[in-house]
Design an enzyme around this catalytic site. Sequence first.
Site, PDB file in Angstrom:
ATOM      1  N   CYS A 187     -42.931 -54.051  -0.475  1.00  0.00           N
ATOM      2  CA  CYS A 187     -41.607 -54.147  -1.096  1.00  0.00           C
ATOM      3  C   CYS A 187     -41.486 -55.400  -1.949  1.00  0.00           C
ATOM      4  O   CYS A 187     -41.681 -56.524  -1.476  1.00  0.00           O
ATOM      5  CB  CYS A 187     -40.536 -54.148  -0.009  1.00  0.00           C
ATOM      6  SG  CYS A 187     -38.863 -54.332  -0.674  1.00  0.00           S
ATOM      7  N   ARG A 218     -37.863 -58.148  -1.432  1.00  0.00           N
ATOM      8  CA  ARG A 218     -37.629 -58.786  -0.140  1.00  0.00           C
ATOM      9  C   ARG A 218     -36.826 -60.081  -0.178  1.00  0.00           C
ATOM     10  O   ARG A 218     -36.481 -60.613   0.867  1.00  0.00           O
ATOM     11  CB  ARG A 218     -38.971 -59.018   0.562  1.00  0.00           C
ATOM     12  CG  ARG A 218     -39.546 -57.751   1.128  1.00  0.00           C
ATOM     13  CD  ARG A 218     -40.861 -58.016   1.836  1.00  0.00           C
ATOM     14  NE  ARG A 218     -41.997 -58.007   0.920  1.00  0.00           N
ATOM     15  CZ  ARG A 218     -43.202 -58.454   1.229  1.00  0.00           C
ATOM     16  NH1 ARG A 218     -43.405 -58.991   2.412  1.00  0.00           N
ATOM     17  NH2 ARG A 218     -44.202 -58.380   0.351  1.00  0.00           N
ATOM     18  N   TRP A 268     -31.732 -50.992  -3.439  1.00  0.00           N
ATOM     19  CA  TRP A 268     -31.365 -50.314  -4.689  1.00  0.00           C
ATOM     20  C   TRP A 268     -32.642 -50.035  -5.453  1.00  0.00           C
ATOM     21  O   TRP A 268     -33.708 -50.585  -5.150  1.00  0.00           O
ATOM     22  CB  TRP A 268     -30.393 -51.151  -5.515  1.00  0.00           C
ATOM     23  CG  TRP A 268     -30.829 -52.568  -5.727  1.00  0.00           C
ATOM     24  CD1 TRP A 268     -31.824 -53.005  -6.550  1.00  0.00           C
ATOM     25  CD2 TRP A 268     -30.291 -53.740  -5.086  1.00  0.00           C
ATOM     26  NE1 TRP A 268     -31.930 -54.374  -6.471  1.00  0.00           N
ATOM     27  CE2 TRP A 268     -31.004 -54.859  -5.579  1.00  0.00           C
ATOM     28  CE3 TRP A 268     -29.268 -53.949  -4.149  1.00  0.00           C
ATOM     29  CZ2 TRP A 268     -30.731 -56.160  -5.170  1.00  0.00           C
ATOM     30  CZ3 TRP A 268     -29.001 -55.247  -3.755  1.00  0.00           C
ATOM     31  CH2 TRP A 268     -29.722 -56.328  -4.268  1.00  0.00           C
ATOM     32  N   GLU A 316     -39.345 -47.191 -10.754  1.00  0.00           N
ATOM     33  CA  GLU A 316     -39.607 -46.203  -9.696  1.00  0.00           C
ATOM     34  C   GLU A 316     -39.215 -44.808 -10.161  1.00  0.00           C
ATOM     35  O   GLU A 316     -39.871 -43.820  -9.859  1.00  0.00           O
ATOM     36  CB  GLU A 316     -38.795 -46.522  -8.437  1.00  0.00           C
ATOM     37  CG  GLU A 316     -39.171 -47.804  -7.748  1.00  0.00           C
ATOM     38  CD  GLU A 316     -38.369 -47.985  -6.474  1.00  0.00           C
ATOM     39  OE1 GLU A 316     -37.267 -48.558  -6.541  1.00  0.00           O
ATOM     40  OE2 GLU A 316     -38.821 -47.526  -5.415  1.00  0.00           O
TER      41      GLU A 316
HETATM   42  N1  ARG Z   1     -40.093 -45.163  -4.732  1.00  0.00           N
HETATM   43  C1  ARG Z   1     -39.156 -44.439  -3.909  1.00  0.00           C
HETATM   44  C2  ARG Z   1     -38.371 -43.460  -4.765  1.00  0.00           C
HETATM   45  O1  ARG Z   1     -38.578 -43.413  -5.934  1.00  0.00           O
HETATM   46  C3  ARG Z   1     -38.199 -45.352  -3.195  1.00  0.00           C
HETATM   47  C4  ARG Z   1     -38.825 -46.457  -2.371  1.00  0.00           C
HETATM   48  C5  ARG Z   1     -37.856 -47.536  -1.990  1.00  0.00           C
HETATM   49  N2  ARG Z   1     -37.324 -48.190  -3.166  1.00  0.00           N
HETATM   50  C6  ARG Z   1     -36.369 -49.125  -3.163  1.00  0.00           C
HETATM   51  N3  ARG Z   1     -36.008 -49.604  -4.305  1.00  0.00           N
HETATM   52  N4  ARG Z   1     -35.836 -49.543  -2.057  1.00  0.00           N
HETATM   53  O2  ARG Z   1     -37.514 -42.748  -4.331  1.00  0.00           O
END
Ligand code: ARG
Length: 376
Positions: A79, A82, A253, A258
């Site tokens: 992560c 953090r 968030w 991602e």
């Molecule tokens: N990568 C994952 C997704 O696209 C989420 C993982 C956690 N990500 C976060 N920003 N807490 O759904």
Amino acid sequence: MPARPVHSQCVSAEPSVDFAEAEEFLERVYAEGAAEAGERFETRLAAVRAEIGETGTYRHTAAELAYGARVAWRNSARCIGRLYWRSLRIRDRRRVTGAAAVAGECVAHLRQAGRGGRIRPTITVFAPDSPAAPGPRIHNEQLIRYAGYRFEDGSVLGDPKYAEFTERVRELGWRPPERKGSFDVLPLLIEAVPGEPRLFTLPPDAVLEVPLTHPDHRWFAGLGLRWHAVPAISTMPLAIGGVTYPAAPFNGWYLGTEVGARNLADGQRYDLLPVIAELMGLDTASERTLWRDRALVELTLAVQHSFDAAGVTMADHHTESRRFLAHVEREERAGRRCPADWSWIVPPLSGGQTAVFHRYYDEPDPGARPAFLPPP
Ligand code: ARG
């Protein structure tokens, strides 16, 4: 077709908690000054020893649970977010065991964590496994995920990553919307009593979503893309001081990459780069036009822009990289190591343009506790 059992392995009651693990945890709690006010270490340790002797397990105090959950986040080597580990909000729902009640609390979690867009890192902790009974299980990888419908010809509408899960909930009786779409929210699959999985539909108002537009390209909105605001991981058991909480959904968030550079872009996910490159008028016949790279930037920009326009919290990889390095430094100043998994920390877009790229990190220790464990 008959519903097939959900568990590959049988859920059974846990053996007794290992006192040494409890002791090691309590030592950390006291060393970091996170204990319940006014309670002495020796007193607490003796009480825990007695409780384990009597019941095979022990109940964490509210302070221990909060510290355990926050440190599980702090120990999450993959992560990048953090820096905020202390701000995790704890929803203590350890008394909640029934499937319908668990589903209701998941809905409440989404509402409180989403807060109309001002997202708050939140965890809801349900009953732990104990020698008396296993805790509940949530089978969805995240509380909000989109269905993937696989057709005879092998093509998929929606998120291919969840094609198998979609199949499973359909066998258990879930009915997709009349007109299937690319972003149909899956139901929760909760198993509170082993062998009795139950489905629960999320109320639409608990699922905050952002329709995607692009700041310059008018045609982008016409693609009808969207994404949900709260990534709430729900299959990673929370392990604290010898006790395992199998259902402890938690969220932070999103980072724009991602969604824009992975979920919507990966070939085995929504695979949108060819579509976007085409609409951008790029030559996709040759890799040497870098059409993939150019489409990737515009897609990620659209995601970032849309979340901003909707007032929904979303980080960007440049800012979050700097914050992560601040976190590593802060941890080292506190006398702790900060293990990190380089391949997860470095963003999938413009890696070398972020500071996290240009160094290595302490090797993650799979035995570190408290921790969020890999999904079973
Ligand atoms: N990568 C994952 C997704 O696209 C989420 C993982 C956690 N990500 C976060 N920003 N807490 O759904």
